[in-house]
Design a protein around this motif. Structure first.
Motif, PDB file in Angstrom:
ATOM      1  N   LEU A 102     -38.949 -54.325  40.752  1.00  0.00           N
ATOM      2  CA  LEU A 102     -39.822 -54.608  41.995  1.00  0.00           C
ATOM      3  C   LEU A 102     -40.878 -53.426  41.974  1.00  0.00           C
ATOM      4  N   ILE A 103     -40.771 -52.123  41.787  1.00  0.00           N
ATOM      5  CA  ILE A 103     -41.581 -51.259  41.627  1.00  0.00           C
ATOM      6  C   ILE A 103     -42.803 -51.469  40.807  1.00  0.00           C
ATOM      7  N   ALA A 104     -42.411 -51.918  39.613  1.00  0.00           N
ATOM      8  CA  ALA A 104     -43.612 -52.318  38.462  1.00  0.00           C
ATOM      9  C   ALA A 104     -44.270 -53.194  38.809  1.00  0.00           C
ATOM     10  N   LEU A 105     -43.773 -54.361  39.843  1.00  0.00           N
ATOM     11  CA  LEU A 105     -44.519 -55.415  39.996  1.00  0.00           C
ATOM     12  C   LEU A 105     -45.244 -55.026  41.287  1.00  0.00           C
ATOM     13  N   GLN A 106     -45.065 -54.067  42.038  1.00  0.00           N
ATOM     14  CA  GLN A 106     -45.807 -53.743  43.149  1.00  0.00           C
ATOM     15  C   GLN A 106     -46.865 -52.659  42.836  1.00  0.00           C
ATOM     16  N   THR A 107     -46.871 -52.033  41.363  1.00  0.00           N
ATOM     17  CA  THR A 107     -47.815 -51.137  41.331  1.00  0.00           C
ATOM     18  C   THR A 107     -49.216 -51.695  40.723  1.00  0.00           C
ATOM     19  N   PRO A 108     -50.221 -51.767  41.438  1.00  0.00           N
ATOM     20  CA  PRO A 108     -51.435 -52.535  40.906  1.00  0.00           C
ATOM     21  C   PRO A 108     -52.039 -51.782  39.821  1.00  0.00           C
ATOM     22  N   ARG A 109     -51.552 -52.306  38.394  1.00  0.00           N
ATOM     23  CA  ARG A 109     -52.141 -51.794  37.422  1.00  0.00           C
ATOM     24  C   ARG A 109     -53.265 -52.874  36.741  1.00  0.00           C
ATOM     25  N   THR A 110     -52.667 -54.058  36.701  1.00  0.00           N
ATOM     26  CA  THR A 110     -53.321 -55.144  36.329  1.00  0.00           C
ATOM     27  C   THR A 110     -54.513 -55.636  37.086  1.00  0.00           C
ATOM     28  N   ALA A 111     -55.420 -56.585  36.657  1.00  0.00           N
ATOM     29  CA  ALA A 111     -56.395 -57.017  37.570  1.00  0.00           C
ATOM     30  C   ALA A 111     -55.833 -58.019  38.423  1.00  0.00           C
ATOM     31  N   ALA A 127     -28.552 -53.685  40.189  1.00  0.00           N
ATOM     32  CA  ALA A 127     -29.337 -53.480  41.126  1.00  0.00           C
ATOM     33  C   ALA A 127     -30.462 -52.377  40.747  1.00  0.00           C
ATOM     34  N   ALA A 128     -30.131 -51.311  40.256  1.00  0.00           N
ATOM     35  CA  ALA A 128     -31.059 -50.123  39.852  1.00  0.00           C
ATOM     36  C   ALA A 128     -31.933 -51.035  38.950  1.00  0.00           C
ATOM     37  N   ALA A 129     -31.658 -51.651  37.919  1.00  0.00           N
ATOM     38  CA  ALA A 129     -32.861 -52.225  37.248  1.00  0.00           C
ATOM     39  C   ALA A 129     -33.780 -53.150  37.971  1.00  0.00           C
ATOM     40  N   GLU A 130     -33.115 -53.800  38.856  1.00  0.00           N
ATOM     41  CA  GLU A 130     -33.793 -54.870  39.828  1.00  0.00           C
ATOM     42  C   GLU A 130     -35.014 -53.854  40.654  1.00  0.00           C
ATOM     43  N   LEU A 131     -34.588 -52.768  41.126  1.00  0.00           N
ATOM     44  CA  LEU A 131     -35.492 -51.990  41.825  1.00  0.00           C
ATOM     45  C   LEU A 131     -36.565 -51.449  40.967  1.00  0.00           C
ATOM     46  N   ARG A 132     -36.220 -51.293  39.809  1.00  0.00           N
ATOM     47  CA  ARG A 132     -37.369 -50.777  38.837  1.00  0.00           C
ATOM     48  C   ARG A 132     -38.341 -51.816  38.717  1.00  0.00           C
ATOM     49  N   ARG A 172     -38.505 -61.618  37.560  1.00  0.00           N
ATOM     50  CA  ARG A 172     -38.231 -60.408  37.197  1.00  0.00           C
ATOM     51  C   ARG A 172     -36.814 -59.925  37.451  1.00  0.00           C
ATOM     52  N   LEU A 173     -36.327 -60.251  38.649  1.00  0.00           N
ATOM     53  CA  LEU A 173     -35.068 -59.908  39.165  1.00  0.00           C
ATOM     54  C   LEU A 173     -34.109 -60.623  38.283  1.00  0.00           C
ATOM     55  N   ALA A 174     -34.222 -61.761  37.892  1.00  0.00           N
ATOM     56  CA  ALA A 174     -33.253 -62.552  37.049  1.00  0.00           C
ATOM     57  C   ALA A 174     -32.835 -61.615  35.533  1.00  0.00           C
ATOM     58  N   GLU A 175     -34.019 -61.035  35.157  1.00  0.00           N
ATOM     59  CA  GLU A 175     -33.902 -60.388  33.809  1.00  0.00           C
ATOM     60  C   GLU A 175     -33.080 -58.978  34.058  1.00  0.00           C
TER      61      GLU A 175
END
Length: 285
Positions: A172-181, A165-170, A158-161
């Motif tokens: 990381l937040i998306a990855l850590q938000t438990p939406r999917t199973a 840094a602002a996009a990187e932080l966004r 995700r960070l490679a995309e």
């Protein structure tokens, strides 16, 4: 705990050379091979250099992945290609075992998972589980390590995309938000492992080291953002990372406590709260 019992022989200097052959034939890096056989990369490196002995279970997993006879690795038999499994398992049997172990930990809790449960989930026998992982403690540690490695790989991708840094932080937040199973399952494992960390068990210490690395990843992103001018000048990367990761932990715990249709709304609220926090305290005005 590791054991030095190894099949019908003992590892020799030639064992390491044969394992190197197997890794070369796999056409992957040493670290990727370690991931495939569910082995700590540092242990694989030390075993290959001769400062540590391979255990029986490790050689069994290496032989399984390389489709070679385990006795050949020890120099006690001629090189024979092992028969393909009757039922092909994605990633091989060891990875199937750790994947099912992680799923069971998430569903039932760390201490409730038995080897018999894992064997049933893998449609195999307890003896087959012990062939690859001789003890429950080693299996659980391998499962936790695999879960952490998978999380690290997803984060790096995700960070490679990201463009800055602002996009990187966004990301990381998306990855850590438990939406999917999958995200909810991973968070359930993390919450269970915090108790192990408090007890200072081997698995708990592994989790604590991973968490230190995760917080340092966030601090590195903040540091880059300040340098790029997209984050506030003079922002303390370590303090910002500590606050943000603590906020993520607390909000994710709440999301996991909410079941049914309300869980999606709770995840949305978590994401919104984190985004507001980043906007108000981290992003450059």
């Amino acid at each position: 705990m590791e054991t030095d019992d190894v099949l019908d022989g003992a590892p020799t200097a030639d064992t390491a050379a044969r394992v190197r052959e197997v890794i070369a034939a796999a056409g992957v890096s040493q670290r990727e091979f370690a991931r495939r056989v569910v082995m700590d990369p540092s242990k694989l490196s030390r075993s290959l250099s001769g400062t540590r002995r391979f255990t029986a279970a490790e050689l069994a997993r290496i032989a399984d992945e390389g489709r070679v006879d385990a006795g050949w690795l020890l120099g006690t038999r001629s090189r024979e290609r092992a028969a393909a499994p009757t039922v092909e398992v994605e990633g091989g049997r060891p990875l199937q075992i750790v994947r099912e172990t992680v799923r069971l930990i998430a569903e039932h809790g760390f201490h409730a998972v038995r080897v018999a449960d894992i064997a049933r989930a893998c449609a195999t026998s307890s003896a087959a589980i012990h062939y690859h992982f001789p003890g429950r403690a080693e299996l659980l540690e391998a499962a936790v390590r695999w879960c952490m490695d998978e999380d690290t790989a997803r984060r790096a991708a995700r960070l490679a995309e990201a463009d800055d840094a602002a996009a990187e932080l966004r990301q990381l937040i998306a990855l850590q938000t438990p939406r999917t199973a999958q995200q909810r399952r991973q968070w359930a494992v993390w919450l269970d492992l915090w108790a192990e960390a408090a007890r200072s068990t081997a698995v708990g210490r592994l989790h604590s080291e991973y968490y230190r690395q995760w917080r340092e990843t966030v601090a590195d992103v903040v540091r880059r953002g300040v340098g790029q001018g997209v984050f506030r000048a003079g922002l303390d990367p370590q303090a910002a990372a500590l606050t943000l990761t603590a906020l993520i932990d607390g909000l994710a715990t709440h999301v996991l406590s909410v079941g049914g249709p309300s869980s999606a709304a709770a995840a949305d609220a978590m994401h919104a709260a984190l985004t507001t926090h980043v906007t108000d305290t981290i992003l450059a005005p």
